[in-house]
Design a protein around this motif. Structure first.
Motif, short mmCIF file in Angstrom:
data_model
loop_
_atom_site.label_atom_id
_atom_site.label_comp_id
_atom_site.label_asym_id
_atom_site.label_seq_id
_atom_site.Cartn_x
_atom_site.Cartn_y
_atom_site.Cartn_z
N PHE A 160 0.84 -1.19 0.00
CA PHE A 160 0.00 0.00 0.00
C PHE A 160 0.87 1.24 0.00
N SER A 161 0.58 2.15 -0.93
CA SER A 161 1.26 3.43 -0.98
C SER A 161 0.25 4.55 -0.74
N PRO A 162 0.56 5.47 0.18
CA PRO A 162 -0.37 6.57 0.44
C PRO A 162 -0.26 7.68 -0.59
N TYR A 163 0.54 7.47 -1.62
CA TYR A 163 0.62 8.41 -2.73
C TYR A 163 0.75 7.64 -4.03
N TYR A 164 0.99 8.35 -5.10
CA TYR A 164 0.84 7.75 -6.44
C TYR A 164 1.95 6.83 -6.88
N HIS A 167 -4.10 11.67 -4.50
CA HIS A 167 -4.81 12.75 -3.81
C HIS A 167 -5.23 13.85 -4.80
N ASP A 168 -4.35 14.14 -5.71
CA ASP A 168 -4.63 15.09 -6.79
C ASP A 168 -3.49 14.99 -7.80
N ILE A 169 -3.65 15.66 -8.93
CA ILE A 169 -2.55 15.67 -9.91
C ILE A 169 -2.13 17.10 -10.24
N MET A 170 -2.31 17.98 -9.26
CA MET A 170 -1.90 19.37 -9.45
C MET A 170 -0.40 19.50 -9.73
N ALA A 226 8.48 13.37 -16.57
CA ALA A 226 8.96 12.23 -15.78
C ALA A 226 7.96 11.85 -14.70
N VAL A 227 7.42 12.84 -14.00
CA VAL A 227 6.44 12.58 -12.95
C VAL A 227 5.16 12.01 -13.57
N GLY A 228 4.76 12.55 -14.71
CA GLY A 228 3.57 12.04 -15.38
C GLY A 228 3.73 10.60 -15.81
N ARG A 229 4.90 10.26 -16.34
CA ARG A 229 5.15 8.87 -16.73
C ARG A 229 5.13 7.95 -15.52
N ARG A 230 5.67 8.44 -14.41
CA ARG A 230 5.69 7.64 -13.17
C ARG A 230 4.26 7.38 -12.68
N LEU A 231 3.43 8.42 -12.71
CA LEU A 231 2.03 8.29 -12.31
C LEU A 231 1.31 7.28 -13.22
N LEU A 232 1.52 7.39 -14.51
CA LEU A 232 0.89 6.48 -15.46
C LEU A 232 1.33 5.03 -15.22
N ALA A 233 2.62 4.82 -15.04
CA ALA A 233 3.14 3.47 -14.80
C ALA A 233 2.59 2.90 -13.50
N VAL A 253 -8.84 7.34 -4.78
CA VAL A 253 -8.82 8.79 -4.94
C VAL A 253 -9.61 9.42 -3.80
N ASP A 254 -9.28 10.65 -3.46
CA ASP A 254 -9.92 11.35 -2.35
C ASP A 254 -11.26 11.97 -2.70
N SER A 255 -11.48 12.19 -3.99
CA SER A 255 -12.70 12.90 -4.38
C SER A 255 -13.10 12.53 -5.81
N ASP A 256 -14.35 12.84 -6.13
CA ASP A 256 -14.81 12.64 -7.51
C ASP A 256 -14.01 13.52 -8.46
N PHE A 257 -13.66 14.73 -8.01
CA PHE A 257 -12.89 15.64 -8.86
C PHE A 257 -11.56 15.00 -9.25
N THR A 258 -10.85 14.46 -8.25
CA THR A 258 -9.56 13.82 -8.55
C THR A 258 -9.75 12.61 -9.45
N GLY A 259 -10.79 11.83 -9.21
CA GLY A 259 -11.07 10.68 -10.08
C GLY A 259 -11.30 11.11 -11.51
N GLY A 260 -12.07 12.19 -11.69
CA GLY A 260 -12.33 12.70 -13.04
C GLY A 260 -11.07 13.25 -13.68
N ASP A 261 -10.29 13.98 -12.88
CA ASP A 261 -9.03 14.54 -13.36
C ASP A 261 -8.10 13.41 -13.81
N LEU A 262 -8.04 12.38 -13.02
CA LEU A 262 -7.17 11.24 -13.32
C LEU A 262 -7.64 10.50 -14.57
N ALA A 263 -8.96 10.39 -14.73
CA ALA A 263 -9.50 9.72 -15.91
C ALA A 263 -9.13 10.46 -17.19
N LEU A 264 -9.02 11.77 -17.11
CA LEU A 264 -8.65 12.58 -18.27
C LEU A 264 -7.15 12.52 -18.57
N PHE A 265 -6.38 12.15 -17.57
CA PHE A 265 -4.93 12.09 -17.70
C PHE A 265 -4.59 10.94 -18.59
#
Length: 152
Positions: free
Chosen positions: A87-91, A106-109, A123-130, A140-152
């Protein structure tokens, strides 16, 4: 089940938001006592008392760059500890190893920050994707973050 947890957020320099999230998530699970936990941390003395129990093992991490810890040290330690779930508390998570994975986004700001170079953002984006592709579960912490992540 043996659950490995990236507990590097417990730094001893005060509680961070992710540190609070991690403690509030784990404390009831530790009290319940159904699973064993292995907390991987750079500062064993910074683990909150609410997470100290017979079912919790603290495994100290060496002082190395994060990428070395993420991709070499953590997978090796997780294998040594017979981790079933990491378990990782971040991405970011170890991408190799024979265990299941859960990450939290938590977010992708950080991908929109102007103070990062294009190369750093890429580099950070590739790491998040992988990590997202390798994870069995993405929290995800919120619907907003889930939607943001889905668009990523």
């Amino acid at each position: 089940m043996i659950i490995g947890v990236d507990a590097r957020e417990f730094t001893g320099k005060g509680k961070t938001g992710i540190g609070r999230y991690l403690e509030n998530l784990l404390a009831p699970l530790v009290r319940k006592g159904d699973n064993a936990f292995v907390l991987f941390t750079g500062r064993a003395e910074s683990i909150p008392p609410t997470l100290m129990a017979p079912s919790v093992e603290i495994v100290p991490l060496p002082s190395l760059p994060a990428i070395v810890l993420d991709e070499a040290v953590l997978p090796a330690l997780a294998r040594r500890e017979n981790i079933d779930l990491f378990f990782s508390p971040y991405y970011k998570i170890p991408l190799s190893g024979p265990f299941r994975r859960i990450i939290t986004v938590h977010d992708i700001m950080f991908l929109r920050r102007n103070d990062l170079s294009r190369l750093a953002r890429a580099a950070v984006g590739r790491r998040l994707l992988a990590s997202g592709r390798r994870a069995d579960i993405v929290l995800v912490d919120s619907d907003f973050t889930g939607g943001d992540l889905a668009l990523f």
